[in-house]
Scaffold this motif. Structure first.
Motif, PDB file in Angstrom:
ATOM      1  N   ASP B  98       0.809  -1.669  -0.208  1.00  0.00           N
ATOM      2  CA  ASP B  98       0.145  -0.350  -0.057  1.00  0.00           C
ATOM      3  C   ASP B  98       0.270   1.564  -0.436  1.00  0.00           C
ATOM      4  O   ASP B  98       2.253   1.049  -0.086  1.00  0.00           O
ATOM      5  CB  ASP B  98      -0.511   0.285   1.474  1.00  0.00           C
ATOM      6  N   ARG B 100       2.566   2.881   1.925  1.00  0.00           N
ATOM      7  CA  ARG B 100       3.266   3.193   3.302  1.00  0.00           C
ATOM      8  C   ARG B 100       4.139   2.281   3.089  1.00  0.00           C
ATOM      9  O   ARG B 100       5.209   2.050   4.102  1.00  0.00           O
ATOM     10  CB  ARG B 100       2.158   3.318   4.825  1.00  0.00           C
ATOM     11  N   THR B 102       3.255  -1.306   2.534  1.00  0.00           N
ATOM     12  CA  THR B 102       3.162  -2.101   3.989  1.00  0.00           C
ATOM     13  C   THR B 102       2.346  -3.836   2.814  1.00  0.00           C
ATOM     14  O   THR B 102       1.181  -2.952   1.694  1.00  0.00           O
ATOM     15  CB  THR B 102       2.044  -1.836   4.422  1.00  0.00           C
ATOM     16  N   LEU B 104       0.101  -5.995   1.365  1.00  0.00           N
ATOM     17  CA  LEU B 104      -1.534  -5.633   1.616  1.00  0.00           C
ATOM     18  C   LEU B 104      -1.793  -7.205   2.887  1.00  0.00           C
ATOM     19  O   LEU B 104      -2.420  -7.113   2.880  1.00  0.00           O
ATOM     20  CB  LEU B 104      -1.869  -6.075   0.010  1.00  0.00           C
ATOM     21  N   LEU B 106      -1.069  -8.000   5.045  1.00  0.00           N
ATOM     22  CA  LEU B 106      -0.205  -7.262   6.281  1.00  0.00           C
ATOM     23  C   LEU B 106      -1.687  -6.624   7.194  1.00  0.00           C
ATOM     24  O   LEU B 106      -1.909  -6.571   7.569  1.00  0.00           O
ATOM     25  CB  LEU B 106       0.955  -6.520   6.518  1.00  0.00           C
ATOM     26  N   THR B 107      -2.324  -5.948   5.644  1.00  0.00           N
ATOM     27  CA  THR B 107      -3.698  -4.899   5.742  1.00  0.00           C
ATOM     28  C   THR B 107      -4.690  -6.678   5.803  1.00  0.00           C
ATOM     29  O   THR B 107      -5.332  -6.878   5.210  1.00  0.00           O
ATOM     30  CB  THR B 107      -3.267  -3.970   4.654  1.00  0.00           C
ATOM     31  N   ASP B 108      -5.921  -5.481   6.575  1.00  0.00           N
ATOM     32  CA  ASP B 108      -7.654  -5.808   6.398  1.00  0.00           C
ATOM     33  C   ASP B 108      -7.996  -6.535   5.008  1.00  0.00           C
ATOM     34  O   ASP B 108      -7.477  -5.730   4.235  1.00  0.00           O
ATOM     35  CB  ASP B 108      -8.323  -4.886   6.967  1.00  0.00           C
ATOM     36  N   ARG B 111      -5.483 -10.811   3.886  1.00  0.00           N
ATOM     37  CA  ARG B 111      -4.803 -11.563   5.436  1.00  0.00           C
ATOM     38  C   ARG B 111      -4.203 -13.007   4.920  1.00  0.00           C
ATOM     39  O   ARG B 111      -3.457 -13.352   4.914  1.00  0.00           O
ATOM     40  CB  ARG B 111      -5.149 -11.331   6.244  1.00  0.00           C
ATOM     41  N   SER B 174      -5.961  -2.073  -4.652  1.00  0.00           N
ATOM     42  CA  SER B 174      -5.332  -1.661  -3.535  1.00  0.00           C
ATOM     43  C   SER B 174      -3.723  -1.602  -3.409  1.00  0.00           C
ATOM     44  O   SER B 174      -3.391  -1.443  -2.368  1.00  0.00           O
ATOM     45  CB  SER B 174      -5.742  -3.064  -2.227  1.00  0.00           C
TER      46      SER B 174
END
Lengths: 557, 557
Positions: B98, B100, B102, B104, B106-108, B111, B174
């Protein structure tokens, strides 16, 4: 009471079988087998040197024992109704004989000398002599190998004779002449063993000894002397005339009749090679390829003489008037390795069993052996089962079947096998399938050659171990040849063929064709090509040919 | 007290290893390994579809666990003397991130989504996308694959990104950018994860993402959009600058320092690929081929920039300024299958064990398994032992090693393996020897290509499983290359190379060359060519080339 039984005697590599057959039905009423005792012990042979010799006593003992045993087992009265006996043997298997036609190994001073015994078909001690014959034949004004496929083999008559004469001065001094196994047995039974008068088989002479009518018989004396002066005069002490299997060699001597418990007047037919009488027994007919499918193949075709005439069919193993059926041109071809290719792959896969499993201490020796035997015995069947599931052409693997060189078309012993199209995902069944396809392509190459040379093929009649035991292989061969294949029913086509020949030689039937009609064993199964597979194989065959062409031109390493 | 330790972190396919190394001696003072728990369970992968994904948590947990465990095991005080950390990973292994930075996964919402995870090097889901890239590259005015060997692979950055974006609308929506595994770990440790500013590795960019100075960075926006409009704008959210492994990516964040028990100010180096830092660890030097010999080979060579200049070395996998050693041209080549060829042959020979022995009732299941394991485990060693006894050239068998296609010279994934010169007497050890020789010939073809292209090779430095474990193979490779081969001593060349890179990035040493002198593991053995074998192999290599040439021209089936 008319005589209606004949005895067919079939000498194979390790044993002899005698079969008493009812000539009205073809039914086998009794039979017996005798394993050669000296051969079984490995006497007179040296496998490391490819030397394989057989003692005449193995043949004589087997002759007496099996005929007597078969007659003993036959219903009462059968012996008295025996009209004829015929013999087939492997060949070429010449033996040095004295002036009376007695093999030297039956005379003093030679009883334990392998060079005084029959030189078995698979003896390869005469490679150098065969090379010399080929070299000389190509320079000579007449190529005496022309009716034998153009390449003389170390397995044949002259090469073997020359090798033994060079190697053994004692045999050289004492050998008056030489006789083939298939000619010697009828000679003994009829008491006419003299080398110059005993009746010689057309098939042995024509396919192995460079005999041909066009040459006036055997090759010229000049040719033979040019080959080696050792051969001087031998031609005169051999033969000029040869005979087909429908001809009587004579009648049983009173001594043999008494010994065997047979009546007087039993006719003994002229002998022949096992493959040829086997083709007769398995129902060969004009323009049908009679295919013996075992470790290698022997492919025989007969055609009317007037349709072949003087035409030489190129690249096959030989063509001899009357060699297979009397009155027909007998054409012979074959693949040097067929089932042997599958056996090679089985041995390859067995390697861990024979090296590593053989050393394990996890189980006792007895269990180790049982495990090895169990696994080994199932390899081919399981490979076939798994390979059958692989669609034609899917694996992308192509193989060349020439792991034992190529016999036909166009003999070339220097050719080798190959496997291409391998990936990390190539598994044993897919490679096995490619090897089976390669042997089938090898069969197609023979068929194609006959056809290209103007000899049509109307059908295939198969026999032999592979034909009987492997529907998987047979279906692929049918698909590749795009031709139905009949499998002959008789388990003992050679002995049956001998019994048929005896029925003709003894006058029960006028022709082998008549004998076949009455005595033939028929067909046990038939394989029909699957059209969509045949179509795919037509394309894959081109890949095989491409690979083969590179190999032939020496372009493959 | 000056800091004299560095930590080298080596991410391999199934685990991560951390090694704490004394930069004054090269000695490893402690180490720890962590197997990825999700990977071990087979999560997110589908081998049947060649889909292999790894969850970022496997990497993060392994990072923390192994560093802490290694420091715990190290002598007291070592942790406080750690100056730097460097990371190597397999690759190309991009992940969608994403804004930042991170991943994806590790994001809602992502997972458990494999498309939101790292796409492992051996994931082959993007074959079609690679084909499209190649087709377009060949039509474009600039061939962006030119510095990567001219053929873009499905295992690389852009193909994988395009495939995932096409397949997964959620990820497409995303994903702000994409990050390589080797770039993401230093980014996390330094807290600089923003996709546009995190420091990108020269080797990942140059060898896998078509980044090159001459192109002004990544391929043109127009090219990418022509490939697929889905890629529009992505180039801007990736990177323009790339960095060599001697550069610091930053320093450890206070959070990570605390979590790991490390002091403030620990430098984190720019990441790199395992093969490249492994070459550093194994002592690569200019004009020496650093050869990783395992299931496949990775062959690396460095040469001074001014001696290569703009010259493009044809047919190899890639050439990137600074990819292997800073300030040198890094040239990469490799064989698609090396030890995998031997493993294929082992599996072939194991076939009866896994099918038939597995079914026997002669022994219990436990014994069956033990027998199979025992035999399997010894096959390669025994084959080597027996094959070693066969004189060079005696078997007459030639093989092509392209069972997994050919990577270099001149990548061609359509090529396949072959075995020629087979006879009924060809046994497993002889075929194995031919396969080993084929892989050695494959190595020679790479050496020859470098030399033909004017890049000399002064020596070979080998590492990897085959180099360490098979003297039989190594001697044949030395004979075939006709060149001595040194085998690097270090068992963990990659982790050692990372520790060396960390020593330079953190300023302990000024250059990787200095680090190598002080920290190098040296040579454990050396293979010298046997002159008479080398001479014979020079001839046999021509046979291999001949066979290979037919295959290349599509003439072998």
């Amino acid at each position: 009471m008319s005589r209606k039984y004949t005895i067919g005697i079939d000498y194979v590599t390790d044993s002899v079988r005698s079969r008493v057959v009812n000539t009205k039905t073809g039914e086998e009423v009794a039979g017996a087998v005798f394993e050669y005792p000296r051969w079984r012990k490995g006497l007179y042979c040296d496998p490391a040197k490819n030397r394989f010799r057989q003692h005449p006593l193995d043949y004589l003992e087997g002759l007496e024992v099996t005929i007597k045993e078969a007659l003993r087992m036959a219903p009462e009265g059968v012996a008295q109704q025996v009209a004829g006996i015929s013999v087939d043997t492997t060949g070429s298997a010449p033996v040095a004989v004295d002036e009376r036609g007695t093999p030297l190994a039956l005379t003093d001073g030679f009883r334990e000398n392998p060079n005084a015994m029959f030189v078995l078909w698979k003896d390869h001690t005469a490679v150098r002599e065969a090379d010399e014959i080929n070299a000389l034949a190509k320079k000579w004004n007449t190529d005496f190998t022309m009716y034998e496929g153009g390449i003389y083999s170390s397995e044949w008559f002259w090469a073997k004779i020359l090798h033994v004469l060079r190697e053994d001065a004692g045999v050289l001094r004492s050998a008056y002449s030489w006789v083939e196994h298939c000619d010697w047995v009828p000679a003994v039974l009829t008491g006419n063993t003299h080398p110059k008068t005993l009746k010689r088989s057309r098939c042995a002479a024509g396919h192995k000894a460079m005999w041909h009518e066009a040459f006036g018989g055997l090759p010229d004396e000049e040719f033979l002397v040019a080959l080696d002066p050792l051969l001087e005069g031998l031609r005169e002490r051999l033969y000029k005339d040869t005979f087909t299997c429908d001809v009587a060699a004579g009648t049983l001597t009173p001594e043999w009749a008494q010994k065997l418990g047979l009546p007087e007047g039993v006719v003994v037919g002229v002998g022949a090679f096992d493959a040829h009488l086997g083709a007769l027994g398995a129902g060969i007919e004009p323009y049908h390829l009679s295919k013996v499918m075992g470790t290698s193949t022997c492919d025989m075709l007969v055609a009317p003489l007037d349709e072949i005439n003087d035409r030489l069919v190129g690249g096959i193993c030989g063509q001899v008037d009357g060699s297979i059926l009397p009155g027909m041109m007998g054409l012979e071809a074959g693949q040097s390795a067929f089932g042997d290719v599958y056996a090679w792959f089985r041995r390859l896969l067995e390697w861990p069993l024979h090296t590593l499993l053989a050393e394990t201490t996890l189980v006792d020796e007895n269990t180790r052996r049982k495990l090895t035997d169990e696994v080994s015995s199932k390899i081919i069947a399981r490979l076939s089962e798994e390979a059958e599931k692989i669609p034609v052409g899917e694996s992308g693997i192509t193989a060349l079947d020439w792991l034992n060189g190529r016999r036909t078309p166009d003999a070339n012993q220097n050719l080798k096998g190959a496997i291409t199209g391998l990936t990390l995902a190539s598994e044993a069944p897919a490679i096995f399938r490619a090897l089976v396809e390669a042997t089938a392509f090898g069969s197609k190459a023979i068929n194609d050659r006959f056809i290209e040379e103007g000899v049509r093929i109307d059908g295939v009649i198969a026999r032999g171990g592979v034909a009987k035991k492997s529907p998987f292989v047979m279906q692929i061969v049918a698909d590749v040849l795009n031709m139905p294949i009949k499998v002959a029913r008789s388990e003992q086509a050679c002995a049956l063929g001998s019994a048929m020949a005896a029925a003709v030689a003894s006058g029960i039937y006028a022709t082998t064709g008549e004998a076949q009609v009455k005595m033939g064993g028929g067909i046990e199964s038939e394989y029909h090509p699957i059209p969509e597979n045949a179509e795919k194989y037509a394309r894959l065959y081109e890949e095989y040919r491409k690979l083969g062409t590179f190999a032939e031109f020496g372009l493959l390493p």
